[in-house]
Write a protein that holds these residues in place. Structure first.
Motif, PDB file in Angstrom:
ATOM      1  N   ARG A   1       0.782  -1.077  -0.501  1.00  0.00           N
ATOM      2  CA  ARG A   1      -0.021   0.363   0.190  1.00  0.00           C
ATOM      3  C   ARG A   1       0.629   0.896   0.023  1.00  0.00           C
ATOM      4  O   ARG A   1       0.797   2.468  -0.747  1.00  0.00           O
ATOM      5  CB  ARG A   1      -0.747   0.026   1.449  1.00  0.00           C
ATOM      6  N   THR A   2       1.972   1.652   0.739  1.00  0.00           N
ATOM      7  CA  THR A   2       2.714   2.530   1.097  1.00  0.00           C
ATOM      8  C   THR A   2       3.524   2.548  -0.543  1.00  0.00           C
ATOM      9  O   THR A   2       3.903   3.505  -1.069  1.00  0.00           O
ATOM     10  CB  THR A   2       3.658   2.299   2.064  1.00  0.00           C
ATOM     11  N   ALA A   3       4.165   1.585  -1.362  1.00  0.00           N
ATOM     12  CA  ALA A   3       4.839   1.388  -2.306  1.00  0.00           C
ATOM     13  C   ALA A   3       3.752   1.914  -3.275  1.00  0.00           C
ATOM     14  O   ALA A   3       4.373   2.847  -4.501  1.00  0.00           O
ATOM     15  CB  ALA A   3       5.295  -0.469  -2.766  1.00  0.00           C
ATOM     16  N   ASP A   4       2.581   2.247  -3.330  1.00  0.00           N
ATOM     17  CA  ASP A   4       1.876   1.785  -4.519  1.00  0.00           C
ATOM     18  C   ASP A   4       1.264   3.613  -4.149  1.00  0.00           C
ATOM     19  O   ASP A   4       1.125   3.993  -5.447  1.00  0.00           O
ATOM     20  CB  ASP A   4       0.217   1.286  -4.657  1.00  0.00           C
ATOM     21  N   LYS A   5       1.319   3.996  -2.983  1.00  0.00           N
ATOM     22  CA  LYS A   5       1.214   5.571  -2.900  1.00  0.00           C
ATOM     23  C   LYS A   5       2.269   6.158  -3.464  1.00  0.00           C
ATOM     24  O   LYS A   5       1.859   7.156  -3.803  1.00  0.00           O
ATOM     25  CB  LYS A   5       0.874   5.793  -1.305  1.00  0.00           C
ATOM     26  N   LEU A   6       3.108   5.797  -3.226  1.00  0.00           N
ATOM     27  CA  LEU A   6       4.692   6.575  -3.475  1.00  0.00           C
ATOM     28  C   LEU A   6       4.627   6.282  -4.733  1.00  0.00           C
ATOM     29  O   LEU A   6       5.123   7.532  -5.455  1.00  0.00           O
ATOM     30  CB  LEU A   6       5.706   6.288  -2.907  1.00  0.00           C
ATOM     31  N   GLU A   7       4.294   4.921  -5.416  1.00  0.00           N
ATOM     32  CA  GLU A   7       3.723   5.278  -7.049  1.00  0.00           C
ATOM     33  C   GLU A   7       3.068   6.284  -7.688  1.00  0.00           C
ATOM     34  O   GLU A   7       3.448   7.162  -8.683  1.00  0.00           O
ATOM     35  CB  GLU A   7       3.567   3.517  -7.429  1.00  0.00           C
ATOM     36  N   GLU A   8       2.033   5.941  -7.096  1.00  0.00           N
ATOM     37  CA  GLU A   8       1.007   6.954  -7.127  1.00  0.00           C
ATOM     38  C   GLU A   8       2.019   9.080  -7.581  1.00  0.00           C
ATOM     39  O   GLU A   8       1.011   9.614  -8.001  1.00  0.00           O
ATOM     40  CB  GLU A   8       0.006   7.118  -6.411  1.00  0.00           C
ATOM     41  N   TYR A   9       2.160   9.470  -6.430  1.00  0.00           N
ATOM     42  CA  TYR A   9       2.940  10.080  -6.276  1.00  0.00           C
ATOM     43  C   TYR A   9       3.802  10.664  -7.369  1.00  0.00           C
ATOM     44  O   TYR A   9       4.078  11.194  -7.978  1.00  0.00           O
ATOM     45  CB  TYR A   9       3.855  10.585  -4.817  1.00  0.00           C
ATOM     46  N   GLY A  10       4.511   9.641  -7.794  1.00  0.00           N
ATOM     47  CA  GLY A  10       5.392   9.744  -8.729  1.00  0.00           C
ATOM     48  C   GLY A  10       5.155   9.357 -10.456  1.00  0.00           C
ATOM     49  O   GLY A  10       5.392  10.038 -11.468  1.00  0.00           O
ATOM     50  N   TYR A  11       4.240   8.670 -10.330  1.00  0.00           N
ATOM     51  CA  TYR A  11       3.654   9.379 -11.880  1.00  0.00           C
ATOM     52  C   TYR A  11       3.186  10.409 -12.119  1.00  0.00           C
ATOM     53  O   TYR A  11       3.298  10.509 -12.839  1.00  0.00           O
ATOM     54  CB  TYR A  11       2.075   7.595 -11.289  1.00  0.00           C
ATOM     55  N   HIS A  12       1.867  11.079 -10.733  1.00  0.00           N
ATOM     56  CA  HIS A  12       1.167  12.278 -11.628  1.00  0.00           C
ATOM     57  C   HIS A  12       2.847  13.827 -11.619  1.00  0.00           C
ATOM     58  O   HIS A  12       3.146  14.181 -11.628  1.00  0.00           O
ATOM     59  CB  HIS A  12       0.850  12.410 -10.632  1.00  0.00           C
ATOM     60  N   LEU A  13       4.178  13.035 -10.836  1.00  0.00           N
ATOM     61  CA  LEU A  13       4.955  13.726 -10.684  1.00  0.00           C
ATOM     62  C   LEU A  13       5.636  14.166 -11.973  1.00  0.00           C
ATOM     63  O   LEU A  13       6.151  14.844 -12.583  1.00  0.00           O
ATOM     64  CB  LEU A  13       5.858  13.011  -9.777  1.00  0.00           C
ATOM     65  N   GLY A  14       5.530  12.548 -12.999  1.00  0.00           N
ATOM     66  CA  GLY A  14       6.028  12.353 -14.316  1.00  0.00           C
ATOM     67  C   GLY A  14       5.228  12.597 -15.375  1.00  0.00           C
ATOM     68  O   GLY A  14       5.120  13.629 -15.767  1.00  0.00           O
ATOM     69  N   LEU A  15       3.057  12.580 -15.253  1.00  0.00           N
ATOM     70  CA  LEU A  15       3.053  13.752 -15.811  1.00  0.00           C
ATOM     71  C   LEU A  15       2.663  15.245 -15.753  1.00  0.00           C
ATOM     72  O   LEU A  15       2.883  16.288 -16.854  1.00  0.00           O
ATOM     73  CB  LEU A  15       1.131  13.512 -15.633  1.00  0.00           C
TER      74      LEU A  15
END
Lengths: 366, 366
Positions: B226-240
Motif C-alpha cells: 500500500r505504501t509502495a503503491d501510494k509512492l508510485e501514485e505520487y511519482g506517476y503524477h510527478l512524471g506527468l
C-alpha cells in the motif's frame, strides 16, 4: 564414427553408434511436448503487448503472415522449451512447473533474434522476411525490447523466491547473449579471430541461453544451486555443440532445410568455427584461404560474388581441415555435456531424455 | 499564480506562492546526494560490460568524450536517483538502501534514451551527438539492451525477497516505457491524437519510471504494497507534471538551457500536449493550426522550414490556448502528486523533500 563430407545436407557429425538413447521419435515427442505446453502461455504473454507490437510479435513467431492472416508457421526447433520442461522433471517436479521458464527463455531468445537480425542486416529467417524488413527497424527494436521485459514479467509474477532465482539466472544469460553479439559484430571487422575467441563468443551467444533453459525448470522446482549449476553446464556445452553444427550448416547446409541462403555465413563474412579453425591450421590451403579472405575484406565486388566464388572458399576451408575440426568439436562438446550429467543425481528417464536431446542437436540438418 | 508567456526560458508554470517546502538549495542538495551516492555504483555496473559497450555507455553517460577522454559531462538532472533515495527514507530506512534501486532505474531510463534516440532519429542529447550518431545503430541497440539487463542484475544480485519485488515493479515500468514509445511512434503518423491518448502515452513514457523511482527505495526497505503503491501514485503524477513542463520546453524552451534545437518538438512533428490541446480547443487559431499541420504532414519542404515558420506554428498553438492548458495541466498533476502523499504515513522531512522535488520539477527551465 564418421563425418560425411562434400554433399550438402549431410554435413553434420554422426552420433556414436549403438547409443541406446538415440530415438528420433522420442526427441520429436519431447520437442512437441515443449511446444504444446509453452505455446498457449507464450501467446497469452504476447497478447499483452500494446498494438502494433502484438501483431509484429505474432508475425515474428510465425503465427500470422504479413497481412495478418493466421498461418501454420515454422516457429523453430523449440529445443529450449523442451529442455526447460525436462529440467523441471530433473528436480522431481512435473514438467508443467517448467512452463514459465520455457516461455521466458523463448522470449529472451526471440528478443535476441529480432535485434540481431536488424544489427546484422539479415533479411530472411525461417524462410520468411525478418521483422525489420516487413515492419521497419523501429518495430524490430521495440518488439525485441518488449519480449525481453515480458520474459522477466512472466517469471516474476509467479511471486516466489524460486522465480527470483530463475530471473537472476535468466538475466545473466541475457547479458551474455548481448556480450556475444557485441563480440560477433567486432569480429566481423577484424582480419583474424582465434579459435578461443570464437568459442567464447559462441558460448555467450548460444551456450548461455541453452544453459539457462536446461536449469530454469529445476530452479523453479526448488533445486539447489549445485544441481542447477550442473544442468547449466550440460546446457552450455550442448549449446556449443549446437553452434558448431550451426556453423557447419551455415556453410554447407541445404538451403531447403535451413531456410537460409547458400553459403550463408560466408556471404556475411562470419568468422565462424570452420573459418577460424581453417585459418589457424596453417599449410597451403589455410594460407591461400587467408589471402583470399583478406582480399575479400577490401573487395568492392563482394556483394556480386558468384556461387562458384563462395564454393571455392568453402572448398579451401574444408581442405585446410576447418570442416573436420568443427565436426570433432561438436562431438567433443557433446561429450562434455553428457559428462556433466554424471555428476548429478537424476531420474533415469530424465538422463535418457537429456542424452537424446543432445544427440539430436548434433545430428540435425537444420 | 501566474504563467509567463512569450519569452523563451520563462515558459513554465510558477509554483503556488508561499509554499514553505520550496527551497532551491534543498533540491540541489537532494539531487546532488542522489548523484553522489549512485554514480560510483553506476560506474562499477557499466564497467562490467564487455568492450566496446563499456566505452559506448561511458560516452552516453557523459563520462568520456568520443575520443575516450574523461569529461566533466552533463549527466542529466538526476531526479530519479534522488527520488529513489528519498523513497528508502520514506520507509524509515537509510537513503543508502535505495542505491541499487536508484542505479537500476537510471539504467532503465538510459536504455530507453539510447533506443528512442535511434528510433526517433534524434542526433543530439544533452548538447552532444547521440550514441547511434557516434558509434552507429548497432552499438545503440546493443548498449541499450545491456543497460536494461544490467538493471535487473543490479537488483537481483541483492538476493533478497525485496529485490525480487523491486525487480517486478521495475519490469512493469520498463514494459510501460516500451508501450509509450510504441504509442509515440504511431501517433507521429496520425493526423489527430486526443488529449487523453497523449496523456496515456506520457504516463507510460515518463510517469511509469518516475513512479518506480519514487517507490523502489521503499520496496527495497521492506515497505508494504500500500505504501509502495501510494509512492508510485505520487511519482506517476510527478512524471506527468514533469512531461507537461518538458512539452512546454520542447516548443518554447531556451536551446542554451535545454540542449535541444529551437522548436525541437515542432521540428519532429511531435504530438505533444500543447499541440493536441490546441487542436482540441476549437476556434479560429485551432482550426488554422490544424490546416497548417495537415499541410506540413504532406509537405516535402518541411525539413527546410525557416525559424519563422516554426515560430508561426508556436504562436498559433499559444493563441489557441495550448500553452496555457499545458501549464495548468502541469499544476494539476503536481497537485495530484502531492495529494497522494496525504494518504500515507511519512516522516515529516521526507514529505517536505518529496514536495520540494515536485515543486522543482514544475519550475525547472531544462
Amino acid at each position: 564414427m564418421s563425418v560425411s563430407t562434400g554433399t550438402r545436407g549431410e554435413t553434420v557429425p554422426t552420433v556414436p553408434p549403438g547409443n541406446p538413447a538415440v530415438d528420433t521419435a522420442d526427441v520429436a515427442a519431447l520437442l512437441e511436448r515443449g511446444r504444446a505446453l509453452s505455446t498457449p502461455v507464450m501467446r497469452a504473454a504476447v497478447d499483452r503487448l500494446a498494438p502494433p507490437m502484438d501483431t509484429v510479435a505474432a508475425y515474428h513467431f510465425g503465427w500470422i503472415d504479413a497481412l495478418g492472416r493466421p498461418t501454420e508457421g515454422d516457429s523453430g526447433k523449440a529445443v529450449r522449451p523442451a529442455l526447460a520442461l525436462i529440467s523441471a522433471e530433473a528436480a522431481g517436479a512435473a514438467p508443467e512447473v517448467g512452463i514459465p521458464g520455457a516461455v521466458a527463455v523463448e522470449l529472451v531468445h526471440n528478443f535476441s533474434l529480432l535485434h540481431d537480425d536488424l544489427m546484422d542486416g539479415d533479411e530472411q529467417r525461417r524462410h520468411r522476411d525478418t521483422v525489420w524488413k516487413v515492419y521497419g527497424p523501429a518495430q524490430a527494436i521495440l518488439v525485441g525490447d518488449a519480449l525481453s521485459a515480458l520474459a522477466n514479467e512472466v517469471l516474476l509474477e509467479l511471486g516466489t523466491v524460486e522465480a527470483g532465482r530463475a530471473t537472476r539466472r535468466l538475466t545473466t544469460a541475457n547479458r551474455k547473449l548481448i556480450d556475444g553479439q557485441a563480440q560477433d559484430i567486432s569480429y566481423e571487422h577484424r582480419e583474424r579471430v582465434t579459435v578461443e575467441e570464437c568459442l567464447e563468443m559462441e558460448g555467450n551467444k548460444t551456450g548461455a541461453l541453452l544453459a539457462c533453459a536446461a536449469s530454469i525448470g529445476a530452479v523453479l522446482a526448488g533445486a539447489d544451486d549445485r544441481t542447477a549449476d550442473k544442468l547449466e553446464e550440460y546446457g552450455y556445452h550442448l549449446g556449443l555443440a549446437f553452434q558448431a553444427v550451426d556453423d557447419l550448416l551455415g556453410i554447407w547446409g541445404d538451403p531447403d532445410s535451413t531456410g537460409k541462403q547458400t553459403w550463408s555465413d560466408l556471404r556475411q563474412r562470419k568468422k565462424s568455427l570452420p573459418v577460424v579453425a581453417a585459418l589457424a591450421a596453417g599449410g597451403p590451403a589455410s594460407e591461400r584461404l587467408g589471402d583470399l579472405l583478406a582480399a575479400d575484406a577490401k573487395s568492392t565486388d563482394f556483394d556480386s560474388f558468384s556461387e562458384a566464388e563462395f564454393a571455392a572458399r568453402a572448398a579451401l576451408i574444408e581442405e585446410a581441415g576447418g570442416r573436420e575440426w568443427t565436426s570433432q568439436e561438436a562431438r567433443r562438446q557433446h561429450e562434455i555435456a553428457i559428462g556433466a550429467l554424471h555428476d548429478v543425481d537424476l531420474p533415469a528417464h530424465v538422463r535418457d531424455q537429456l542424452t537424446a536431446l543432445a544427440d539430436f542437436v548434433v545430428v540435425r540438418k537444420r
